[in-house]
Design a protein around this motif. Structure first.
Motif, PDB file in Angstrom:
ATOM      1  N   PHE A  74       0.846  -1.201   0.000  1.00 58.77           N
ATOM      2  CA  PHE A  74       0.000   0.000   0.000  1.00 58.77           C
ATOM      3  C   PHE A  74       0.877   1.247   0.000  1.00 58.77           C
ATOM      4  N   THR A  75       0.466   2.259  -0.739  1.00 61.75           N
ATOM      5  CA  THR A  75       1.202   3.525  -0.682  1.00 61.75           C
ATOM      6  C   THR A  75       1.087   4.100   0.729  1.00 61.75           C
ATOM      7  N   ARG A  76       2.043   4.942   1.087  1.00 65.78           N
ATOM      8  CA  ARG A  76       2.034   5.518   2.433  1.00 65.78           C
ATOM      9  C   ARG A  76       0.732   6.269   2.695  1.00 65.78           C
ATOM     10  N   LYS A  77       0.316   7.082   1.736  1.00 66.77           N
ATOM     11  CA  LYS A  77      -0.876   7.923   1.941  1.00 66.77           C
ATOM     12  C   LYS A  77      -2.142   7.084   2.130  1.00 66.77           C
ATOM     13  N   THR A  78      -2.394   6.135   1.238  1.00 67.05           N
ATOM     14  CA  THR A  78      -3.608   5.318   1.389  1.00 67.05           C
ATOM     15  C   THR A  78      -3.472   4.355   2.552  1.00 67.05           C
ATOM     16  N   GLY A  79      -2.264   3.916   2.833  1.00 68.10           N
ATOM     17  CA  GLY A  79      -2.058   3.046   3.992  1.00 68.10           C
ATOM     18  C   GLY A  79      -2.418   3.734   5.294  1.00 68.10           C
TER      19      GLY A  79
END
Length: 180
Positions: A74-79
């Motif tokens: 998962f990308t940091r932002k969506t994670g």
């Protein structure tokens, strides 16, 4: 190897900041959900973006899965926004344990992944976590607790299934095509 799963839902998205991901440019999506019998219970296989499609997890649970896997990047932002919530939701709504090994950190292509590997219990309790590493120790209580939950759904035909390690293909009922 006792089972193989090809991710059904490709992560194709253009973000407002110009960042873009196109898994379908390099991979063909799978068409069938997979469940496998292990010595301690049935395990349903999924990957990353699949976690946003609850019908896939419902099909696995109704086919007798006591455990669900969600290895991810998962990308940091969506994670930060969704990772814990989605994993806990899949565990709670299906009464299953969720194992989610997750890549974390900065990658060579400057993409940052969230990490936060988790094991989540059927009531949504986080039993184990690791911030940036996908490694954590296996709580022995999971095996004991899973034996209490691991029973076939009355509405599916798994009551007489054997405990062989042969993977079973589960009919894919996941037809929702919404975006993030």
């Amino acid at each position: 190897m006792i089972a193989s799963y090809d991710k059904i839902h490709m992560f194709d998205i253009d973000l407002p900041d110009g960042e873009s991901y196109r898994e379908s440019a390099n991979y063909q999506p799978g068409e069938t959900a997979v469940i496998s019998d292990l010595p301690w219970g049935r395990i349903g296989l999924t990957i990353c973006y699949d976690v946003r499609f609850p019908a896939l997890y419902r099909a696995l649970a109704e086919s007798g899965a006591a455990f669900l896997t969600v290895p991810s990047a998962f990308t940091r932002k969506t994670g930060e926004a969704h990772w814990h919530t989605l994993l806990r939701a899949r565990a709670i709504e299906n009464g299953c344990f969720v194992f989610a090994a997750a890549q974390g950190g900065m990658h060579e292509n400057k993409r940052e992944t969230y990490g936060h590997s988790l094991i989540v219990a059927p009531w949504g309790e986080v039993l184990a976590r690791a911030a940036l590493s996908p490694a954590f120790s296996w709580p022995e209580s999971i095996l004991r607790r899973s034996r209490l939950r691991a029973r076939p759904c009355r509405r599916c035909s798994t009551a007489g299934a054997s405990a062989s390690p042969t993977p079973r293909l589960v009919r894919n009922i996941c037809t929702w095509s919404g975006l993030v």
